[in-house]
Motif scaffolding. Sequence first.
Motif, PDB file in Angstrom:
ATOM      1  N   GLU A 111       5.150  -0.426   1.899  1.00 48.01           N
ATOM      2  CA  GLU A 111       5.047  -0.531   0.270  1.00 48.01           C
ATOM      3  C   GLU A 111       3.337  -0.744  -0.615  1.00 48.01           C
ATOM      4  O   GLU A 111       2.985  -1.260   0.618  1.00 48.01           O
ATOM      5  N   GLY A 132       4.574   6.211  -0.169  1.00 48.64           N
ATOM      6  CA  GLY A 132       6.270   6.078  -0.747  1.00 48.64           C
ATOM      7  C   GLY A 132       7.808   6.742  -0.267  1.00 48.64           C
ATOM      8  O   GLY A 132       8.462   6.389  -0.064  1.00 48.64           O
ATOM      9  N   THR A 190       0.055   6.617  -2.285  1.00 48.89           N
ATOM     10  CA  THR A 190       1.209   6.769  -2.808  1.00 48.89           C
ATOM     11  C   THR A 190       2.486   6.971  -2.654  1.00 48.89           C
ATOM     12  O   THR A 190       3.143   6.759  -1.806  1.00 48.89           O
TER      13      THR A 190
END
Length: 193
Positions: A36, A25, A21
């Motif tokens: 994403e 990110g 993430t």
Amino acid sequence: MSKTLLLLANGFEAVEASVFTDVLGWNKWEGDGSTEVVTAGLHPQLTCTWNFQVAPEKQLVDLNLEDFDALAIPGGFEEAGFYEDAFSEPFQRVIQHFDANKKPIASICVASIMVAHSGVLKNRRATTYNHPTSKRSSQLKQYGVEVVKERIVTDDNIMTSSNPGTGFDVAFLLLERLTSKENTKNVKELMGF
């Protein structure tokens, strides 16, 4: 925009999920903006290895796997129930789908056992948690895998790693596959690597 499915089993290690993430990110906001991450599991609430509670964005049953370009899988602890979800038919079908479509599969630590259980690592090279006190390498070998004692092993579209400490390296390798070496170098620099 490439979409990565972050597949979360009960008992997963939060730190191994967070590298995906964070790296993807950072790329979305500070890199080339092309990535994403969607988190999904079998349950609306998951408990990590150390009792941290997580609510995945989606339930696995509600996803169209064709919408995703890559699969990321953190490992976890047997004592926390990790293999109950990891070895489930829905999880196994996800792994088989990504491999059949030659999409990147990035796994950390014992997540390679989950990948091997699906059958996609038979007669391929991989690694897993290989601390001298662990029997995970022997377990991986039972699936017909050529076990390689390296930090990270890539065999075509599948990346496996040997311990939680490899997490960022695996996430950056996935970012490089999804974007470019130059973009990955930029994101690493922005993140202080």
